[in-house]
Design an enzyme around this catalytic site. Structure first.
Site, PDB file in Angstrom:
ATOM      1  N   ILE A  68      -9.466   7.788   7.181  1.00 18.38           N
ATOM      2  CA  ILE A  68     -10.817   8.302   6.957  1.00 18.38           C
ATOM      3  C   ILE A  68     -11.815   7.192   7.286  1.00 18.38           C
ATOM      4  O   ILE A  68     -11.593   6.020   6.914  1.00 18.38           O
ATOM      5  CB  ILE A  68     -10.976   8.738   5.469  1.00 18.38           C
ATOM      6  N   TYR A  79       0.845  -1.209   0.000  1.00 18.07           N
ATOM      7  CA  TYR A  79       0.000   0.000   0.000  1.00 18.07           C
ATOM      8  C   TYR A  79       0.878   1.257   0.000  1.00 18.07           C
ATOM      9  O   TYR A  79       0.637   2.187  -0.773  1.00 18.07           O
ATOM     10  CB  TYR A  79      -0.925  -0.038   1.227  1.00 18.07           C
TER      11      TYR A  79
HETATM   12  N1  LIG Z   1     -10.191   5.258   4.184  1.00 16.19           N
HETATM   13  C1  LIG Z   1      -8.963   5.724   4.427  1.00 16.19           C
HETATM   14  O1  LIG Z   1      -8.499   5.797   5.578  1.00 16.19           O
HETATM   15  C2  LIG Z   1      -8.107   6.215   3.287  1.00 16.19           C
HETATM   16  C3  LIG Z   1      -6.999   7.005   3.594  1.00 16.19           C
HETATM   17  C4  LIG Z   1      -6.170   7.461   2.578  1.00 16.19           C
HETATM   18  C5  LIG Z   1      -6.461   7.135   1.270  1.00 16.19           C
HETATM   19  N2  LIG Z   1      -7.545   6.353   0.990  1.00 16.19           N
HETATM   20  C6  LIG Z   1      -7.773   6.018  -0.409  1.00 16.19           C
HETATM   21  O2  LIG Z   1      -9.026   6.504  -0.813  1.00 16.19           O
HETATM   22  C7  LIG Z   1      -9.536   5.679  -1.861  1.00 16.19           C
HETATM   23  C8  LIG Z   1     -10.950   5.247  -1.537  1.00 16.19           C
HETATM   24  O3  LIG Z   1     -10.925   4.507  -0.340  1.00 16.19           O
HETATM   25  P1  LIG Z   1     -12.196   4.352   0.618  1.00 16.19           P
HETATM   26  O4  LIG Z   1     -11.693   4.484   1.993  1.00 16.19           O
HETATM   27  O5  LIG Z   1     -13.304   5.198   0.149  1.00 16.19           O
HETATM   28  O6  LIG Z   1     -12.491   2.783   0.395  1.00 16.19           O
HETATM   29  P2  LIG Z   1     -13.842   1.986   0.048  1.00 16.19           P
HETATM   30  O7  LIG Z   1     -13.480   0.550   0.228  1.00 16.19           O
HETATM   31  O8  LIG Z   1     -14.995   2.555   0.800  1.00 16.19           O
HETATM   32  O9  LIG Z   1     -14.052   2.317  -1.508  1.00 16.19           O
HETATM   33  C9  LIG Z   1     -13.171   1.832  -2.494  1.00 16.19           C
HETATM   34  C10 LIG Z   1     -13.978   1.585  -3.758  1.00 16.19           C
HETATM   35  O10 LIG Z   1     -13.047   1.153  -4.780  1.00 16.19           O
HETATM   36  C11 LIG Z   1     -13.662   0.083  -5.473  1.00 16.19           C
HETATM   37  N3  LIG Z   1     -12.631  -0.773  -6.077  1.00 16.19           N
HETATM   38  C12 LIG Z   1     -11.743  -1.591  -5.441  1.00 16.19           C
HETATM   39  N4  LIG Z   1     -11.006  -2.249  -6.340  1.00 16.19           N
HETATM   40  C13 LIG Z   1     -11.419  -1.839  -7.573  1.00 16.19           C
HETATM   41  C14 LIG Z   1     -11.036  -2.176  -8.892  1.00 16.19           C
HETATM   42  N5  LIG Z   1     -10.079  -3.080  -9.153  1.00 16.19           N
HETATM   43  N6  LIG Z   1     -11.661  -1.558  -9.915  1.00 16.19           N
HETATM   44  C15 LIG Z   1     -12.649  -0.659  -9.669  1.00 16.19           C
HETATM   45  N7  LIG Z   1     -13.080  -0.314  -8.437  1.00 16.19           N
HETATM   46  C16 LIG Z   1     -12.452  -0.904  -7.403  1.00 16.19           C
HETATM   47  C17 LIG Z   1     -14.469  -0.681  -4.437  1.00 16.19           C
HETATM   48  O11 LIG Z   1     -15.476  -1.493  -5.044  1.00 16.19           O
HETATM   49  C18 LIG Z   1     -15.026   0.461  -3.599  1.00 16.19           C
HETATM   50  O12 LIG Z   1     -16.282   0.913  -4.086  1.00 16.19           O
HETATM   51  C19 LIG Z   1      -8.539   4.509  -2.004  1.00 16.19           C
HETATM   52  O13 LIG Z   1      -7.632   4.800  -3.060  1.00 16.19           O
HETATM   53  C20 LIG Z   1      -7.819   4.523  -0.672  1.00 16.19           C
HETATM   54  O14 LIG Z   1      -6.522   3.959  -0.763  1.00 16.19           O
HETATM   55  C21 LIG Z   1      -8.373   5.888   1.968  1.00 16.19           C
END
Ligand SMILES: NC(=O)c1ccc[n+]([C@@H]2O[C@H](COP(=O)([O-])OP(=O)(O)OC[C@H]3O[C@@H](n4cnc5c(N)ncnc54)[C@H](O)[C@@H]3O)[C@@H](O)[C@H]2O)c1
Length: 258
Positions: free
Chosen positions: A198, A165
């Site tokens: 988040i 990651y």
């Molecule tokens: N939640 C956190 O703490 C956090 C912090 C920093 C960055 N992020 C980043 O934010 C982004 C969204 O994360 P989130 O927390 O909303 O997660 P989440 O799991 O709620 O949403 C992620 C979405 O991506 C989709 N997805 C996963 N693999 C996929 C693929 N191969 N093709 C198409 N869609 C795909 C999933 O179906 C899901 O709807 C990610 O890139 C994550 O790394 C999240």
């Protein structure tokens, strides 16, 4: 983009077509809602077709223009098809958010499973490259626009037990800067949002004790919300950010300020 345009109003994205990957859940869903509230026509692209369709229906019911497409960002052909569908059905592409991502299992680098390394890199890094590769020509063909890549504090800092990651998110930061340099003078602004932890379904896998540890990493004393990240993405995609190119934008409750 008009450098003299003034602040944000309900119609700041009117006439703009946006593509958001990973839009069925969490941060992507909040961004799709925020852009639609600003008047954008939004394509919600996700692996989870049912979730994307449900979210698009919700936005359509509220009066927005929204469509859902299935995409697997690890598959270049799928990404090409999704970008083409978005541009064809909505009449061009101006804004894109490369947000689809997964957490992956946690293990120290010396024991990290090989197949999990590939899966996380394929989704979180290859997926952003494939998306940029198809979005940029589509945006250029539509007269210019802006792109936001979803990085993480794991893209600027190490974080134990998340080698894939953190490597992928550091890669997203480098990709963002390089693509921004290439297209800054051509009418495509490309930036990255750097969220702290988040409160989304991505963290649902964490047991409550681990969540408390995560909260403790943020001097603000809590996790962020998807809406707080969406607000930064909306700013970067708007004309209010018309001189903002190739940079990282923290939404992290002071995580990185230490
Ligand atoms: N939640 C956190 O703490 C956090 C912090 C920093 C960055 N992020 C980043 O934010 C982004 C969204 O994360 P989130 O927390 O909303 O997660 P989440 O799991 O709620 O949403 C992620 C979405 O991506 C989709 N997805 C996963 N693999 C996929 C693929 N191969 N093709 C198409 N869609 C795909 C999933 O179906 C899901 O709807 C990610 O890139 C994550 O790394 C999240």
């Amino acid at each position: 983009m008009n450098p003299n345009s003034t602040p944000h109003d309900a119609g700041e994205f009117t006439g703009r077509n946006a593509l958001v990957t990973g839009a069925a859940s969490g941060i992507g869903l909040a961004i799709a809602r925020r852009l639609a509230a600003g008047g954008a026509a939004v394509t919600l692209a996700d692996f989870n077709q049912e979730g994307a369709a449900k979210a698009a229906a919700e936005l359509t019911a509220s009066g927005a223009t929204a469509i859902a497409v299935r995409v697997d960002v690890t598959d270049p052909a799928s990404v090409e098809e999704a970008v083409r569908t978005a541009a064809d059905r909505l009449g061009g592409l101006h804004l894109a958010v490369n947000n689809a991502g997964i957490g992956g299992v946690t293990a120290p680098t010396g024991q990290y499973p090989l197949e999990e390394w590939r899966r996380v890199i394929a989704t979180n890094l290859d997926g952003v490259f494939y998306s940029l590769r198809h979005e940029i020509p589509a945006i250029l063909a539509s007269g210019g626009g802006a792109i936001v890549n979803m990085a993480s504090t794991c893209g600027t800092h190490g974080f134990p037990n998340t080698p894939a990651y953190t490597a992928a998110k550091h890669g997203v930061v480098g990709l963002t800067k390089t693509a921004a340099l290439e297209y800054a003078a051509k009418g495509v602004r490309i930036n990255a949002v750097v969220p702290g932890f988040i409160d989304t379904p991505l963290l649902a896998a964490y047991d409550p004790a681990k969540r408390d540890l995560l909260v403790g990493l943020h001097p603000a004393g809590r996790l962020g919300t998807a809406e707080e990240v969406a607000e930064m993405a909306a700013f970067l995609l708007s004309d209010r950010a018309s001189f903002v190119h190739g940079s990282l934008h923290l939404v992290d409750g002071a995580y990185a300020a230490r």
